[in-house]
Design a protein around this motif. Structure first.
Motif, PDB file in Angstrom:
ATOM      1  N   THR A  13     -56.664  10.459  -5.777  1.00  0.00           N
ATOM      2  CA  THR A  13     -56.637   8.871  -6.041  1.00  0.00           C
ATOM      3  C   THR A  13     -56.635   8.195  -4.545  1.00  0.00           C
ATOM      4  O   THR A  13     -57.249   7.088  -4.259  1.00  0.00           O
ATOM      5  CB  THR A  13     -55.782   8.371  -6.818  1.00  0.00           C
ATOM      6  OG1 THR A  13     -54.441   8.965  -6.451  1.00  0.00           O
ATOM      7  CG2 THR A  13     -55.718   8.720  -8.348  1.00  0.00           C
ATOM      8  N   GLU A  16     -60.028   8.265  -3.153  1.00  0.00           N
ATOM      9  CA  GLU A  16     -60.934   7.262  -4.013  1.00  0.00           C
ATOM     10  C   GLU A  16     -60.732   6.286  -3.511  1.00  0.00           C
ATOM     11  O   GLU A  16     -61.684   5.271  -3.571  1.00  0.00           O
ATOM     12  CB  GLU A  16     -60.746   7.625  -5.608  1.00  0.00           C
ATOM     13  CG  GLU A  16     -61.466   8.737  -6.157  1.00  0.00           C
ATOM     14  CD  GLU A  16     -62.863   8.712  -6.278  1.00  0.00           C
ATOM     15  OE1 GLU A  16     -63.430   7.979  -7.064  1.00  0.00           O
ATOM     16  OE2 GLU A  16     -63.682   9.198  -5.333  1.00  0.00           O
ATOM     17  N   ILE A  20     -63.865   3.718  -1.959  1.00  0.00           N
ATOM     18  CA  ILE A  20     -64.213   2.316  -2.413  1.00  0.00           C
ATOM     19  C   ILE A  20     -64.099   1.248  -1.452  1.00  0.00           C
ATOM     20  O   ILE A  20     -64.658   0.354  -1.222  1.00  0.00           O
ATOM     21  CB  ILE A  20     -63.374   2.102  -3.909  1.00  0.00           C
ATOM     22  CG1 ILE A  20     -63.851   3.291  -4.899  1.00  0.00           C
ATOM     23  CG2 ILE A  20     -63.506   0.741  -4.295  1.00  0.00           C
ATOM     24  CD1 ILE A  20     -62.766   3.147  -6.208  1.00  0.00           C
ATOM     25  N   ASN A 288     -66.511   2.320 -11.942  1.00  0.00           N
ATOM     26  CA  ASN A 288     -65.402   1.748 -12.519  1.00  0.00           C
ATOM     27  C   ASN A 288     -65.668   1.025 -13.830  1.00  0.00           C
ATOM     28  O   ASN A 288     -65.698  -0.236 -14.117  1.00  0.00           O
ATOM     29  CB  ASN A 288     -64.915   0.645 -11.491  1.00  0.00           C
ATOM     30  CG  ASN A 288     -63.458   0.050 -12.047  1.00  0.00           C
ATOM     31  OD1 ASN A 288     -62.675   0.789 -11.781  1.00  0.00           O
ATOM     32  ND2 ASN A 288     -63.397  -1.246 -12.120  1.00  0.00           N
ATOM     33  N   ASP A 310     -64.140   7.408 -15.829  1.00  0.00           N
ATOM     34  CA  ASP A 310     -63.965   8.383 -14.805  1.00  0.00           C
ATOM     35  C   ASP A 310     -62.375   8.247 -14.485  1.00  0.00           C
ATOM     36  O   ASP A 310     -62.018   7.245 -14.080  1.00  0.00           O
ATOM     37  CB  ASP A 310     -64.661   8.014 -13.441  1.00  0.00           C
ATOM     38  CG  ASP A 310     -64.338   8.961 -12.196  1.00  0.00           C
ATOM     39  OD1 ASP A 310     -63.245   9.388 -12.234  1.00  0.00           O
ATOM     40  OD2 ASP A 310     -65.501   9.506 -11.523  1.00  0.00           O
ATOM     41  N   VAL A 313     -61.465   6.654 -11.280  1.00  0.00           N
ATOM     42  CA  VAL A 313     -61.978   5.203 -10.674  1.00  0.00           C
ATOM     43  C   VAL A 313     -61.398   4.117 -11.706  1.00  0.00           C
ATOM     44  O   VAL A 313     -60.232   3.663 -11.479  1.00  0.00           O
ATOM     45  CB  VAL A 313     -63.255   5.398 -10.818  1.00  0.00           C
ATOM     46  CG1 VAL A 313     -63.854   4.106 -10.246  1.00  0.00           C
ATOM     47  CG2 VAL A 313     -63.866   6.442  -9.864  1.00  0.00           C
ATOM     48  N   LYS A 314     -62.092   3.914 -12.900  1.00  0.00           N
ATOM     49  CA  LYS A 314     -61.380   3.018 -13.738  1.00  0.00           C
ATOM     50  C   LYS A 314     -60.061   3.517 -14.347  1.00  0.00           C
ATOM     51  O   LYS A 314     -59.126   2.447 -14.782  1.00  0.00           O
ATOM     52  CB  LYS A 314     -62.171   2.855 -14.986  1.00  0.00           C
ATOM     53  CG  LYS A 314     -61.825   1.893 -16.046  1.00  0.00           C
ATOM     54  CD  LYS A 314     -61.583   0.475 -15.322  1.00  0.00           C
ATOM     55  CE  LYS A 314     -61.340  -0.610 -16.555  1.00  0.00           C
ATOM     56  NZ  LYS A 314     -60.712  -1.969 -16.106  1.00  0.00           N
ATOM     57  N   GLY A 318     -60.213   2.644  -8.754  1.00  0.00           N
ATOM     58  CA  GLY A 318     -61.237   1.447  -9.070  1.00  0.00           C
ATOM     59  C   GLY A 318     -60.277   0.534  -9.785  1.00  0.00           C
ATOM     60  O   GLY A 318     -60.581  -0.721  -9.418  1.00  0.00           O
ATOM     61  N   LEU A 336     -66.810  -2.826  -5.975  1.00  0.00           N
ATOM     62  CA  LEU A 336     -66.731  -1.959  -7.249  1.00  0.00           C
ATOM     63  C   LEU A 336     -68.112  -1.867  -7.966  1.00  0.00           C
ATOM     64  O   LEU A 336     -68.464  -1.329  -8.824  1.00  0.00           O
ATOM     65  CB  LEU A 336     -65.760  -2.395  -8.258  1.00  0.00           C
ATOM     66  CG  LEU A 336     -64.315  -2.307  -7.869  1.00  0.00           C
ATOM     67  CD1 LEU A 336     -63.354  -3.133  -8.902  1.00  0.00           C
ATOM     68  CD2 LEU A 336     -63.966  -0.880  -7.682  1.00  0.00           C
TER      69      LEU A 336
END
Length: 343
Positions: A13, A16, A20, A288, A310, A313-314, A318, A336
Motif C-alpha cells: 500500500t 501504491e 499514485i 480506483n 483492486d 487501490v480502491k 487510491g 486518480l
C-alpha cells in the motif's frame, strides 16, 4: 502544494501511494519512513519509481512529520494509534490505511486485534473514510480511518439494498475472493508462489477481522444491527477482490438495476455495469474503481450483487488519496484518473 508524509512506505500500500501521488498535480511527498529500510532510496527499492522521487527512507520522527500538511499511515495495526494523536494535535491531517480507527466499539476492536486501544478519544472522533457514504464528514475531519479492502467491496455492493430496506438485513452472505497482495509484502509461506499458485482456499471462515467493520458500516446504513456471514478466499492472482453478495428480497422487484444506477450516478469511482454483466477483477487492476452488477437469478427472491475492486487501490491507497482530495477541497479525481491495466 500539499506536503505529505507516508509512514510505512515499504509495503504494497505504501508503494501504491507513491505511485499514485507521483502524478498528483497538487501533492508533494516530503517524508517517507521505514525503520527497517532507513537510508535506502525509494528508487533502489522500487525501480518503477525511478525519476519520480529523490527521497530515502527515514526512521519515523514526529517532529519531521509535523511539518507535513497530511500524513498517511500504511502500517500494521497498533502503529498509527501510537503516533496519530500528537500529529493531529499539531494540526496535521492524518489518514490511516490500517485498522486502528475503523471500529468505534474499542472493546470489540481489542477482541479482534488482540491489544488495548491507546487512543480512544481520537478513535471516537475519527471519520470512516468511505466517500460514497461520508463525503461531508470527511471534508471537516482531522483523522480519517480508510476502510479495509473487503469492507469497501462489500459495503458498496450492499448499500443500495440496505439503505432502501429491500432485503432481509439479518441474513446477508458475502462470499469474497482476494489476490495474495492482500496478505502484505512481509515474508509468509502461504503467500509464496509455489504455495498459492494453482490453488484456491477459504480462510477465516469462523471469523475474520474485517467482519466487525463490515457489520458496523452496514448497520449504520440499515439503522439497526445486521446479520452477516462473511467468508474470504485466497485466489492465485496478485491483486484484486471479487465479492459475490447474496441477500433475500422482502418484496421481489424489477427495479434493482435502476436503483443501483441512481444511487451511484454521481460517484466518480463506482461503475454500475449494464444488466447481465459479470465484472472482472482485471477490469479494475491498478484503478480506483469499483465495478458492480446486480442480478436476480431466475427472477426469484434472491438478489446477487457482484462487486470488484483492486484491493491495493480502491481498497487502500487510491481510496486514501480520494479522501485526501476531499479533505483539502481538491477535485476528488485528482491524481486518480488511472485507467485499469489489461491484459
Amino acid at each position: 502544494m500539499i506536503k505529505v508524509g507516508i509512514v510505512g512506505g515499504t509495503g504494497y500500500t505504501g508503494v501504491e501511494l507513491l505511485r499514485i501521488l507521483a502524478n498528483h498535480p497538487e501533492v508533494r511527498v516530503d517524508v517517507i519512513t521505514s525503520r527497517s529500510e532507513e537510508g535506502i532510496r525509494i528508487a533502489d527499492m522500487y525501480p518503477n519509481l525511478r525519476g519520480h522521487y529523490d527521497l530515502a527512507f527515514t526512521v519515523p520522527d514526529v517532529e519531521r512529520l509535523a511539518d507535513c500538511d497530511a500524513v498517511f499511515f500504511a502500517t500494521p495495526h497498533g502503529v498509527a494509534m501510537s503516533m496519530a494523536p500528537e500529529l493531529v494535535e499539531r494540526g496535521v491531517k492524518v489518514i490511516d490505511l490500517g485498522a486502528d480507527f475503523r471500529i468505534k466499539d474499542l472493546e470489540l476492536w481489542s477482541r479482534w486485534y488482540g491489544m488495548e486501544h491507546t487512543a480512544p478519544e481520537l478513535a471516537a472522533e475519527a471519520v470512516y473514510g468511505l466517500p460514497e457514504v461520508n463525503r461531508e464528514q470527511i471534508r471537516n475531519a482531522r483523522m480519517i480511518a480508510c476502510p479495509g479492502c473487503y469492507p469497501t467491496a462489500v459495503q458498496l455492493g450492499y448499500l443500495p439494498l440496505i439503505e432502501n430496506a429491500l432485503v432481509d438485513h439479518r441474513r446477508l452472505i458475502a462470499d469474497c475472493k482476494s489476490g495474495v497482495s492482500g496478505a502484505g509484502r512481509g515474508a509468509n509461506v502461504g503467500s509464496l508462489l509455489c504455495e498459492a499458485s494453482e490453488s484456491f482456499k477459504a480462510y477465516g471462515a469462523a471469523g475474520h477481522r474485517h467482519l466487525p467493520e463490515i457489520k458496523q458500516g452496514l448497520g449504520v446504513a440499515a439503522g439497526r444491527p445486521v446479520g452477516l456471514t462473511f467468508v474470504p478466499h485466497l485466489t492465485p492472482m496478485i491483486r484484486g477482490i471479487h465479492a459475490t453478495l447474496y441477500s433475500v428480497l422482502k418484496d421481489p422487484t424489477d427495479g434493482l438495476q435502476a436503483l443501483f444506477e441512481e444511487r451511484y450516478a454521481d460517484e466518480p469511482f463506482v461503475d454500475v455495469m449494464p444488466a447481465g454483466s459479470h465484472p472482472e477483477t482485471r477490469s479494475v487492476k491498478g484503478a480506483n474503481v469499483c465495478r458492480i452488477s446486480v442480478v436476480r437469478p431466475q427472477d426469484d427472491d434472491t438478489v446477487v450483487v457482484l462487486s470488484v475492486i483492486d484491493n491495493l487501490v480502491k481498497g487502500a491507497a487510491g481510496q486514501a488519496v480520494q479522501n485526501l482530495n476531499i479533505l483539502f477541497g481538491l477535485e476528488e479525481t485528482a491524481g486518480l484518473g488511472i485507467v485499469a491495466l489489461m491484459p
